[in-house]
Design an enzyme around this catalytic site. Structure first.
Site, PDB file in Angstrom:
ATOM      1  N   ASP A 154       0.854  -1.190   0.000  1.00  0.00           N
ATOM      2  CA  ASP A 154       0.000   0.000   0.000  1.00  0.00           C
ATOM      3  C   ASP A 154       0.890   1.241   0.000  1.00  0.00           C
ATOM      4  OD1 ASP A 154      -3.108   0.663   0.726  1.00  0.00           O
ATOM      5  OD2 ASP A 154      -1.745   2.197   1.492  1.00  0.00           O
ATOM      6  N   ASP A 169      -1.910   9.635 -10.392  1.00  0.00           N
ATOM      7  CA  ASP A 169      -1.948   8.595 -11.417  1.00  0.00           C
ATOM      8  C   ASP A 169      -0.546   8.253 -11.908  1.00  0.00           C
ATOM      9  OD1 ASP A 169      -4.675   8.625 -11.168  1.00  0.00           O
ATOM     10  OD2 ASP A 169      -5.039   9.743 -13.027  1.00  0.00           O
ATOM     11  N   GLU A 208      -4.728   2.384  -4.175  1.00  0.00           N
ATOM     12  CA  GLU A 208      -3.269   2.420  -4.098  1.00  0.00           C
ATOM     13  C   GLU A 208      -2.723   1.134  -3.501  1.00  0.00           C
ATOM     14  OE1 GLU A 208      -4.749   4.543  -0.296  1.00  0.00           O
ATOM     15  OE2 GLU A 208      -5.388   4.311  -2.390  1.00  0.00           O
TER      16      GLU A 208
END
Length: 306
Positions: free
Chosen positions: A177, A194, A220
């Site tokens: 993560d 992004d 994410e």
């Protein structure tokens, strides 16, 4: 120029085919036996084969069978040439995998028309297959990173999980993560976020083996299944990834200073869990511990055999 291979045991027939088809703008190579024809398919890579049925030693049906069994040339278009007009013979030609047949004697006008029709159909079929592959790839890929999406990851990882359970081979699962990703989006904008996701996906992929399974399973959040890997081996991989990521300058502030991007990782090895979902829960617990301990670290779930 389209290259055609004509296979017939009668030289006179081959001369007629070669001269007539070359007048129509085709390049023609010839073979006087089935075995020679199979050799020329490998050597010359023709785009279509005209195949006589009634040949000694290896007849046209046997040649066609060998073509269809070939990994490289299995979809090569084949038109059968036969003087046997019985329905049973023509049906057998098609059942053997011929794309079409022409009965002898034939006119070159009819033969050329059938050749062009088969080539056109083959071209359309190959384009359709490419389109289907693209659609299938889109259905299984995450558009942002090019990695597997959540559904595809779990399908493939579950298959590897079942293999490892039955074979006794080790397997490791990791959940990653990106730390404080909301702050990245809020501070630098979603476009920058992004770009971070895309760059991280490429870095993650570059650190893994070709047969490792990696996907983006959330905003994410990423997951990796490492077949035939111990948990501590996976730990070393993700520690190298984590330290490499922390050194990269993926984000720059308005004043020119850089914003460090880090990742937290939870790793677990194969246990006596009966389902992949339960193993994922253990990896998620390790990830939760990594975040609670300050983020930017890799944690292996304790109590698991490495």
């Amino acid at each position: 120029m389209t290259k055609i291979l004509a296979i017939d045991d009668t030289p006179y027939n081959l001369d007629i085919l070669k001269n007539g088809l070359e007048d129509e703008g085709f390049a023609v190579v010839t073979a006087e036996s089935g075995r020679k024809g199979l050799e020329l398919i490998d050597r010359e890579s023709p785009e279509l084969v005209l195949l006589d049925i009634g040949m000694p030693e290896m007849d046209g049906h046997q040649v066609l069978q060998q073509i269809r069994l070939s990994d490289e040339h299995g979809d090569l278009p084949v038109i059968i040439l036969t003087a046997n007009t019985e329905d049973s013979n023509l049906a057998r030609c098609l059942e053997s995998g011929a794309n079409d047949y022409v009965t002898k004697p034939f006119s070159f006008t009819a033969l050329v028309a059938r050749i062009n029709n088969v080539l056109r159909t083959q071209k359309d079929t190959r384009q359709l297959n490419r389109d289907v592959e693209k659609l299938r790839d889109l259905a299984y890929r995450d558009e942002m990173t090019g990695l597997l999406n959540r559904r595809a990851f779990f399908e493939r990882a579950n298959a590897e999980f079942e293999i490892s359970k039955s074979s006794g081979e080790p397997l490791a699962i990791a959940i990653l993560d990106i730390d404080h990703f909301k702050i990245i989006n809020d501070t630098f904008g979603h476009a920058a976020g992004d770009e971070v996701l895309s760059a991280f996906g490429k870095l993650l992929k570059s650190c893994l083996r070709l047969h490792d399974i990696v996907g983006r399973i959330g905003g994410e959040e990423f997951a990796v299944c490492l077949p035939n890997s111990q948990a501590m081996h996976a730990y070393n991989i993700f520690e190298r990834l984590r330290t490499t990521l922390a050194k990269q300058q993926l984000l720059t502030n308005d004043d020119g200073t850089t914003h460090q991007v880090t990742v937290s990782v939870g790793v677990v090895g194969l246990t006596d869990q009966k389902e992949l979902d339960n193993l994922m829960i253990l990896a998620d617990m390790a990830l939760y511990r990594a975040k609670n301990q300050g983020r930017n670290r890799t944690i292996v779930e304790t109590g698991v055999t490495n």
